[in-house]
Design a protein around this motif. Sequence first.
Motif, PDB file in Angstrom:
ATOM      1  N   ALA A   1       0.821  -1.207   0.000  1.00 32.02           N
ATOM      2  CA  ALA A   1       0.000   0.000   0.000  1.00 32.02           C
ATOM      3  C   ALA A   1       0.856   1.259   0.000  1.00 32.02           C
ATOM      4  O   ALA A   1       0.504   2.264  -0.618  1.00 32.02           O
ATOM      5  CB  ALA A   1      -0.936  -0.002   1.204  1.00 32.02           C
ATOM      6  N   ARG A   2       1.997   1.196   0.706  1.00 29.32           N
ATOM      7  CA  ARG A   2       2.905   2.344   0.773  1.00 29.32           C
ATOM      8  C   ARG A   2       4.308   2.029   0.262  1.00 29.32           C
ATOM      9  O   ARG A   2       5.121   2.944   0.111  1.00 29.32           O
ATOM     10  CB  ARG A   2       3.032   2.829   2.222  1.00 29.32           C
ATOM     11  CG  ARG A   2       1.760   3.433   2.813  1.00 29.32           C
ATOM     12  CD  ARG A   2       2.022   3.946   4.228  1.00 29.32           C
ATOM     13  NE  ARG A   2       0.833   4.480   4.850  1.00 29.32           N
ATOM     14  CZ  ARG A   2       0.397   5.731   4.706  1.00 29.32           C
ATOM     15  NH1 ARG A   2       1.072   6.579   3.950  1.00 29.32           N
ATOM     16  NH2 ARG A   2      -0.710   6.134   5.302  1.00 29.32           N
ATOM     17  N   ASP A   3       4.623   0.757   0.039  1.00 28.88           N
ATOM     18  CA  ASP A   3       5.978   0.320  -0.293  1.00 28.88           C
ATOM     19  C   ASP A   3       5.993  -0.230  -1.716  1.00 28.88           C
ATOM     20  O   ASP A   3       5.376  -1.248  -2.000  1.00 28.88           O
ATOM     21  CB  ASP A   3       6.423  -0.757   0.707  1.00 28.88           C
ATOM     22  CG  ASP A   3       7.875  -1.157   0.531  1.00 28.88           C
ATOM     23  OD1 ASP A   3       8.273  -1.443  -0.619  1.00 28.88           O
ATOM     24  OD2 ASP A   3       8.605  -1.198   1.542  1.00 28.88           O
ATOM     25  N   LEU A   4       6.706   0.440  -2.623  1.00 32.17           N
ATOM     26  CA  LEU A   4       6.675   0.053  -4.028  1.00 32.17           C
ATOM     27  C   LEU A   4       7.379  -1.272  -4.294  1.00 32.17           C
ATOM     28  O   LEU A   4       6.976  -2.032  -5.173  1.00 32.17           O
ATOM     29  CB  LEU A   4       7.282   1.155  -4.888  1.00 32.17           C
ATOM     30  CG  LEU A   4       6.370   2.375  -5.097  1.00 32.17           C
ATOM     31  CD1 LEU A   4       7.155   3.535  -5.675  1.00 32.17           C
ATOM     32  CD2 LEU A   4       5.198   2.028  -6.012  1.00 32.17           C
ATOM     33  N   ASP A   5       8.450  -1.568  -3.551  1.00 29.68           N
ATOM     34  CA  ASP A   5       9.107  -2.852  -3.737  1.00 29.68           C
ATOM     35  C   ASP A   5       8.162  -3.994  -3.383  1.00 29.68           C
ATOM     36  O   ASP A   5       8.033  -4.980  -4.121  1.00 29.68           O
ATOM     37  CB  ASP A   5      10.370  -2.931  -2.875  1.00 29.68           C
ATOM     38  CG  ASP A   5      11.482  -2.039  -3.405  1.00 29.68           C
ATOM     39  OD1 ASP A   5      11.433  -1.674  -4.595  1.00 29.68           O
ATOM     40  OD2 ASP A   5      12.395  -1.703  -2.632  1.00 29.68           O
ATOM     41  N   LEU A   6       7.485  -3.857  -2.230  1.00 36.37           N
ATOM     42  CA  LEU A   6       6.527  -4.889  -1.827  1.00 36.37           C
ATOM     43  C   LEU A   6       5.331  -4.914  -2.775  1.00 36.37           C
ATOM     44  O   LEU A   6       4.757  -5.977  -3.039  1.00 36.37           O
ATOM     45  CB  LEU A   6       6.065  -4.642  -0.393  1.00 36.37           C
ATOM     46  CG  LEU A   6       7.134  -4.778   0.691  1.00 36.37           C
ATOM     47  CD1 LEU A   6       6.550  -4.455   2.063  1.00 36.37           C
ATOM     48  CD2 LEU A   6       7.735  -6.177   0.681  1.00 36.37           C
ATOM     49  N   ARG A   7       4.970  -3.760  -3.294  1.00 41.01           N
ATOM     50  CA  ARG A   7       3.830  -3.698  -4.209  1.00 41.01           C
ATOM     51  C   ARG A   7       4.109  -4.512  -5.469  1.00 41.01           C
ATOM     52  O   ARG A   7       3.268  -5.304  -5.913  1.00 41.01           O
ATOM     53  CB  ARG A   7       3.548  -2.234  -4.579  1.00 41.01           C
ATOM     54  CG  ARG A   7       2.290  -2.038  -5.411  1.00 41.01           C
ATOM     55  CD  ARG A   7       2.149  -0.595  -5.850  1.00 41.01           C
ATOM     56  NE  ARG A   7       0.812  -0.276  -6.293  1.00 41.01           N
ATOM     57  CZ  ARG A   7      -0.170   0.146  -5.515  1.00 41.01           C
ATOM     58  NH1 ARG A   7       0.049   0.292  -4.219  1.00 41.01           N
ATOM     59  NH2 ARG A   7      -1.356   0.419  -6.007  1.00 41.01           N
ATOM     60  N   LEU A   8       5.278  -4.338  -6.061  1.00 42.63           N
ATOM     61  CA  LEU A   8       5.598  -5.054  -7.282  1.00 42.63           C
ATOM     62  C   LEU A   8       5.665  -6.560  -7.041  1.00 42.63           C
ATOM     63  O   LEU A   8       5.288  -7.353  -7.900  1.00 42.63           O
ATOM     64  CB  LEU A   8       6.898  -4.523  -7.873  1.00 42.63           C
ATOM     65  CG  LEU A   8       6.750  -3.145  -8.544  1.00 42.63           C
ATOM     66  CD1 LEU A   8       8.106  -2.500  -8.776  1.00 42.63           C
ATOM     67  CD2 LEU A   8       5.988  -3.258  -9.861  1.00 42.63           C
ATOM     68  N   LYS A   9       6.131  -6.958  -5.880  1.00 42.70           N
ATOM     69  CA  LYS A   9       6.119  -8.379  -5.538  1.00 42.70           C
ATOM     70  C   LYS A   9       4.678  -8.885  -5.415  1.00 42.70           C
ATOM     71  O   LYS A   9       4.348  -9.983  -5.879  1.00 42.70           O
ATOM     72  CB  LYS A   9       6.882  -8.623  -4.242  1.00 42.70           C
ATOM     73  CG  LYS A   9       8.383  -8.412  -4.374  1.00 42.70           C
ATOM     74  CD  LYS A   9       9.091  -8.629  -3.038  1.00 42.70           C
ATOM     75  CE  LYS A   9      10.594  -8.377  -3.184  1.00 42.70           C
ATOM     76  NZ  LYS A   9      11.297  -8.541  -1.887  1.00 42.70           N
TER      77      LYS A   9
END
Length: 383
Positions: A75-83
């Motif tokens: 929701a706020r973290d782009l690295d985690l979002r792409l995963k």
Amino acid sequence: MNKIWANSGDSHFLEPEDLWRTSLPARLADLVPRSEKDPDGLWETVHIDGMSFRRQLPKPQAQEFYDATHRAPGARDLDLRLKDLDNEGVWGELTFPSLGMWNSSFRTPEVLREAVKVSNDWAWDKIARRSPRLIPTAQVPTLILEDAVAELERCAEIGYRAVFMPTSPHPKQKPYNHDSWEPFWAAAERANMVLAFHIGTEPVDLTATGPSGVVHRGPGGAVLNYVETTYSGQRVATAMVASGALDRHPDLRILIAEGGATWVPFLADRMEEGYRQHHMLVRPKLTRSPREILYSQVYASFQHDSTAVAAMTAMGYNNVMWGSDYPHMEGTFGHTQETLHGLFDGVDPAVKQRITVGAFAELFPSVPPLPTADAPAPVGATS
């Protein structure tokens, strides 16, 4: 299950809560939204643009519900979002802002104009540059329409291809069917910018107690309020067609995000009937039929609706677009593959391709092609 890859025409990203306060000059930073919660956690004081008001906070069980809409890891973290996107089978993604929900509450043009610039520069640098799979939507300051046109043109030069629009304009502006919006529609068409109207974004009375978006109370209130959010998107599409805005600008494309798709054929029927049966009262006269305009220039995204596919297969509406609504509770995070298989298993491959990939790619061709069986999806860190 074999993974179904899809582009998403609807998602959201949470910017840093202090983005405006830390990025604007002090004299403007003091005017952007901030809240002070009472020690007992029952009320808060909201300060925005020289105004202050008190409002009651949601009860604990309601607060837990609202917090749950932002619990997805990315929701706020782009690295985690792409995963997350790789795991869920989502490739390209249109992302709407969070701070932009406050835009209709400003009353000082300079504050809104500068705050929006901060948001747009931040989103382009942090989201668009992070991965070509992510398409952020720009914001425009609509207190003064000349400001809106200028920011749209600035964002187009940066590289934006979509503008987030609320389903109702700023309270100080005329409705969208008014001719005063003509310079903005013309600028969007020239810049090849998609106008992305997200449902549930009509201005609300922030001085009212309780959570925003509450229109109905009593038996059935939760469902009534949830359904209520969809109507504003339908009103936008109706206004843009009936006023002649889309007819005058045939290259302008609008997206109604998260509101389903089967309402488009229904509106086409009603508008055709009204235009035909009440022709003596209709102004302006259109050069194309309402159905033709709706079907060619209006796109609609959905997430779960089992009837959305039929809008294309049975009703001839081809601009149906799937969306995950990541990370919200109404979305498909955690069960995206189950949802996509439930919608598209057994469906004509051409229909499946159009709804999951084609309509999105038509609006946002800069997103790289989807992975194929011979070239599996990269890990989330891919840029």
